[in-house]
Scaffold this motif. Structure first.
Motif, short mmCIF file in Angstrom:
data_model
loop_
_atom_site.label_atom_id
_atom_site.label_comp_id
_atom_site.label_asym_id
_atom_site.label_seq_id
_atom_site.Cartn_x
_atom_site.Cartn_y
_atom_site.Cartn_z
N ARG A 1 40.20 2.41 26.93
CA ARG A 1 41.65 2.25 27.10
C ARG A 1 42.30 1.71 25.82
N LEU A 2 41.64 0.75 25.20
CA LEU A 2 42.16 0.23 23.93
C LEU A 2 42.16 1.31 22.86
N ALA A 3 41.15 2.15 22.86
CA ALA A 3 41.08 3.24 21.88
C ALA A 3 42.25 4.20 22.07
N ASN A 4 42.55 4.56 23.32
CA ASN A 4 43.66 5.48 23.56
C ASN A 4 44.98 4.88 23.11
N HIS A 5 45.18 3.60 23.39
CA HIS A 5 46.41 2.93 22.95
C HIS A 5 46.52 2.99 21.43
N PHE A 6 45.43 2.72 20.75
CA PHE A 6 45.41 2.75 19.29
C PHE A 6 45.70 4.15 18.77
N LEU A 7 44.99 5.14 19.28
CA LEU A 7 45.10 6.50 18.75
C LEU A 7 46.45 7.13 19.02
N ARG B 1 44.57 -4.54 13.33
CA ARG B 1 43.18 -4.94 13.14
C ARG B 1 42.64 -5.61 14.39
N GLY B 2 43.48 -6.36 15.09
CA GLY B 2 43.06 -6.95 16.35
C GLY B 2 42.70 -5.90 17.39
N GLN B 3 43.52 -4.84 17.48
CA GLN B 3 43.22 -3.76 18.41
C GLN B 3 41.89 -3.10 18.04
N ALA B 4 41.63 -2.96 16.75
CA ALA B 4 40.37 -2.38 16.30
C ALA B 4 39.19 -3.29 16.64
N TRP B 5 39.35 -4.61 16.43
CA TRP B 5 38.31 -5.54 16.87
C TRP B 5 38.05 -5.38 18.36
N GLY B 6 39.12 -5.15 19.11
CA GLY B 6 38.96 -4.99 20.56
C GLY B 6 38.17 -3.75 20.91
N ILE B 7 38.52 -2.61 20.30
CA ILE B 7 37.80 -1.36 20.58
C ILE B 7 36.32 -1.54 20.31
N TYR B 8 36.00 -1.99 19.11
CA TYR B 8 34.60 -2.10 18.71
C TYR B 8 33.90 -3.22 19.50
N GLY B 9 34.59 -4.35 19.65
CA GLY B 9 33.97 -5.49 20.30
C GLY B 9 33.65 -5.27 21.76
N ASP C 1 49.17 -2.63 29.42
CA ASP C 1 49.29 -1.32 28.77
C ASP C 1 48.16 -1.07 27.77
N ALA C 2 47.15 -1.94 27.78
CA ALA C 2 45.97 -1.84 26.90
C ALA C 2 46.26 -2.19 25.45
N SER C 3 47.42 -2.76 25.16
CA SER C 3 47.63 -3.41 23.88
C SER C 3 46.99 -4.79 23.95
N THR C 4 46.94 -5.50 22.84
CA THR C 4 46.20 -6.76 22.82
C THR C 4 47.00 -7.88 22.16
N PHE C 5 46.80 -9.08 22.69
CA PHE C 5 47.21 -10.29 21.98
C PHE C 5 46.22 -10.55 20.86
N HIS C 6 46.71 -11.10 19.77
CA HIS C 6 45.79 -11.56 18.73
C HIS C 6 45.09 -12.83 19.19
N THR C 7 45.85 -13.73 19.81
CA THR C 7 45.31 -15.04 20.14
C THR C 7 45.80 -15.47 21.53
N TYR C 8 45.02 -16.32 22.17
CA TYR C 8 45.38 -16.81 23.50
C TYR C 8 44.89 -18.25 23.64
N TYR C 9 45.71 -19.06 24.34
CA TYR C 9 45.37 -20.45 24.59
C TYR C 9 44.98 -20.65 26.05
N VAL C 10 43.91 -21.42 26.24
CA VAL C 10 43.45 -21.78 27.58
C VAL C 10 43.40 -23.30 27.66
N SER D 1 53.70 -7.78 20.09
CA SER D 1 53.25 -6.54 19.45
C SER D 1 51.72 -6.52 19.46
N SER D 2 51.15 -5.47 18.92
CA SER D 2 49.69 -5.36 18.87
C SER D 2 49.27 -5.18 17.41
N TRP D 3 48.72 -6.24 16.86
CA TRP D 3 48.22 -6.25 15.48
C TRP D 3 47.10 -5.22 15.38
#
Length: 392
Positions: free
Chosen positions: A268-274, A241-249, A208-217, A237-239
């Motif tokens: 897509r991340l921007a739309n989810h955020f906005l 600041r993490g979503q913002a890092w995603g948009i910009y990054g 859904d274009a939300s983001t995990f803060h962290t992921y393990y591999v 949930s979608s933190w």
């Protein structure tokens, strides 16, 4: 890359502020930077304030580069030597820090050195600053796991339980690696960044274009394990600041790689955020909260997102209707930050108030955060003139 949902976004009419208006916003922000200069000429602001006051600290935190970046921006705005002199003095501190390996065993070398040494080299030609930036990039490269294909965020690289952990913040640390390849001709830096951002796109972004803060591999098999949060409300949930890092990054990843998938992902991340903003356009600290009464705001995440939206808008074709929409949202966010979130000149030594550093730890809640101050200034620079970001 798997298909990511693209939420429709209500159109916001663009009202470009006049040069005079932006100059007024810049003047107000610089008045607050000037208020900080006597206290932070040889020290740095703490990551977040207490009672809206930053304490002075030595060059030991992951956030120290933001202050130096603010000084470089202030110098670019004005040409005033008072900013350049302190920023140039900071460069020796960053060179000493990487030389002595003072708290550099983590992934935040980009936050530290892109905005200090790398920017300083670009703006002044300082060769020692360039060498410190390359040394920092080498340290960051040492945290790349070739099996997991990620840069490990924190922890001992030799402790199995700590290995293979990536976080979305690292999107903004990758520009240091791309810069190092351009400076040295060594493709290992960019190759590691390419692999990490590919994993970030594949694993940190949900359908859904939300983001995990962290992921393990798994660092033995390379298989994905699980996503979680460190600073958000919950693992699913979608933190904000993490979503913002995603948009910009991801928008910056397009700048560095030319891969259209990253631009699409940033959109897509921007739309989810906005689509999850309260009425005034300044996000709550986690995007699970969407209304004024629900939660504390995070002005720092809003400032990061504004820069990401402006980067995204600049990258999109002139014919793309979303270009104007993203710019309009960025302008609206910056205007609200300047009108309602600016720190008073008395009783504070910050630029923006009402941010959140680490809600689960109850650290820096409804306080100033130094990265929010930096990204607010960067957003103002982007609105004022055509400008090559330090992350480029």
């Amino acid at each position: 890359m798997s298909e990511i949902a693209f939420e429709p976004l209500p159109h916001l009419k663009l009202k470009r502020p006049s040069t005079e208006t932006v100059d007024t916003w810049i003047e107000a922000a610089l008045a607050r930077v000037d208020r900080m200069l006597p206290q932070f000429d040889t020290h740095f602001p703490a990551p977040s304030s207490e009672s809206n006051i930053y304490a002075p600290i030595d060059n030991v935190e992951w956030t120290n580069g933001f202050w130096t970046g603010m000084l470089w921006l202030s110098w670019e705005f004005t040409g005033a030597e008072r900013y350049r002199e302190i920023a140039a003095h900071n460069l020796a501190s960053f060179a000493n820090r990487i030389d002595k390996r003072i708290n550099v065993d983590h992934h935040d070398l980009g936050f530290l050195y892109t905005l200090s040494s790398c920017a300083g080299h670009r703006l002044t030609g300082d060769r020692a600053a360039r060498d410190a930036g390359v040394a920092a990039a080498s340290q960051l490269l040492s945290r790349f796991d070739p099996v997991a294909k990620v840069i490990q965020a924190w922890g001992n690289m030799n402790v199995p339980a700590e290995r293979g952990r990536m976080i979305i913040d690292c999107n903004l640390n990758l520009p240091l690696l791309y810069w190092a390849t351009r400076e040295t001709g060594d493709r290992r830096f960019a190759a590691a960044a390419d692999q990490h951002i590919e994993q970030a796109a594949r694993l940190l972004v949900r359908p859904d274009a939300s983001t995990f803060h962290t992921y393990y591999v798994d660092t033995v098999s390379g298989e994905p394990l699980h996503g979680s949060t460190h600073q958000g409300f919950s693992d699913d949930s979608s933190w904000a600041r993490g979503q913002a890092w995603g948009i910009y990054g991801f928008a910056l990843a397009w700048r560095h790689t030319g891969n259209q998938d990253y631009l699409d992902l940033a959109s897509r991340l921007a739309n989810h955020f906005l689509n999850r903003l309260p009425a005034d356009g300044i996000c709550c600290w986690d995007l699970i909260f969407t209304s004024d009464a629900d939660c504390e705001r995070d002005s720092s995440a809003a400032a990061i997102a504004a820069c990401g939206l402006l980067e995204l808008a600049q990258a999109l074709p002139l014919s793309d209707a979303l270009r104007e929409t993203y710019e309009a949202w960025a302008v609206a966010i910056v205007e609200t930050l300047g009108e309602k979130y600016l720190a008073p000149l008395e009783g504070s030594n910050a630029v923006l108030l009402h941010a959140v550093y680490h809600m689960p730890n109850k650290a820096g809640v409804d306080e100033a955060c130094i990265w929010g101050d930096y990204f607010y200034l960067e957003a103002l620079m982007r609105l004022r003139r055509a400008w090559l970001p330090y992350w480029a």
